[in-house]
Enzyme design. Structure first.
Site, mmCIF file in Angstrom:
data_model
loop_
_atom_site.group_PDB
_atom_site.id
_atom_site.type_symbol
_atom_site.label_atom_id
_atom_site.label_comp_id
_atom_site.label_asym_id
_atom_site.label_seq_id
_atom_site.Cartn_x
_atom_site.Cartn_y
_atom_site.Cartn_z
ATOM 1 N N LYS A 1 0.496 -1.071 -0.390
ATOM 2 C CA LYS A 1 0.254 -0.027 0.544
ATOM 3 C C LYS A 1 1.279 0.903 0.505
ATOM 4 O O LYS A 1 1.902 0.991 0.176
ATOM 5 C CB LYS A 1 -1.245 0.209 1.285
ATOM 6 C CG LYS A 1 -1.842 -1.344 0.961
ATOM 7 C CD LYS A 1 -2.963 -0.865 0.618
ATOM 8 C CE LYS A 1 -3.656 -2.073 -0.016
ATOM 9 N NZ LYS A 1 -4.848 -2.175 -1.085
ATOM 10 N N CYS A 2 0.605 2.054 -0.278
ATOM 11 C CA CYS A 2 0.568 3.514 -0.653
ATOM 12 C C CYS A 2 1.207 3.933 0.904
ATOM 13 O O CYS A 2 0.562 4.072 2.269
ATOM 14 C CB CYS A 2 -0.108 5.040 -0.506
ATOM 15 S SG CYS A 2 0.518 6.204 -1.367
ATOM 16 N N PRO A 3 2.483 4.493 0.931
ATOM 17 C CA PRO A 3 3.870 5.258 0.270
ATOM 18 C C PRO A 3 4.651 4.082 -0.606
ATOM 19 O O PRO A 3 5.629 4.347 -1.285
ATOM 20 C CB PRO A 3 4.015 5.907 0.418
ATOM 21 C CG PRO A 3 4.434 5.574 2.190
ATOM 22 C CD PRO A 3 3.186 4.734 2.604
ATOM 23 N N ASP B 1 -2.160 -1.686 -5.460
ATOM 24 C CA ASP B 1 -2.791 -0.133 -4.827
ATOM 25 C C ASP B 1 -3.941 0.554 -5.596
ATOM 26 O O ASP B 1 -3.033 0.851 -6.677
ATOM 27 C CB ASP B 1 -1.799 0.278 -4.233
ATOM 28 C CG ASP B 1 -2.222 1.540 -3.529
ATOM 29 O OD1 ASP B 1 -3.776 1.562 -3.398
ATOM 30 O OD2 ASP B 1 -1.279 2.307 -2.644
#
Length: 74
Positions: free
Chosen positions: A12-14, A39
């Site tokens: 997932k981000c980042p 994502d």
């Protein structure tokens, strides 16, 4: 010109951007990094990342929930 593939599926981000940034730091101008990500924000994140860093987003596509983002080193 070299090309590499970076699989960041499941992250997932980042993390996808951070891993891509690290990979691009090891590459030369004109090299191409293909990033595989799941994502949902990845396409927009990579568009903004390229705009901010000067790298070129050559392609962004999605198939079966996996985004393929092709970035050329500036």
């Amino acid at each position: 010109m070299n090309s590499e593939t970076l699989d960041v599926t499941g992250l997932k981000c980042p993390l996808p951007i951070l891993r891509a940034k690290k990979a691009l730091a090891q590459m030369q101008q004109g090299d191409v990094l293909t990033v595989l990500a799941t994502d949902g924000g990845a396409p927009g994140d990579f568009e903004a990342f390229c705009r901010q860093t000067g790298h070129v987003l050559l392609d962004a596509s999605e198939q079966d929930g996996v985004f393929t983002l092709v970035v050329q080193h500036k």
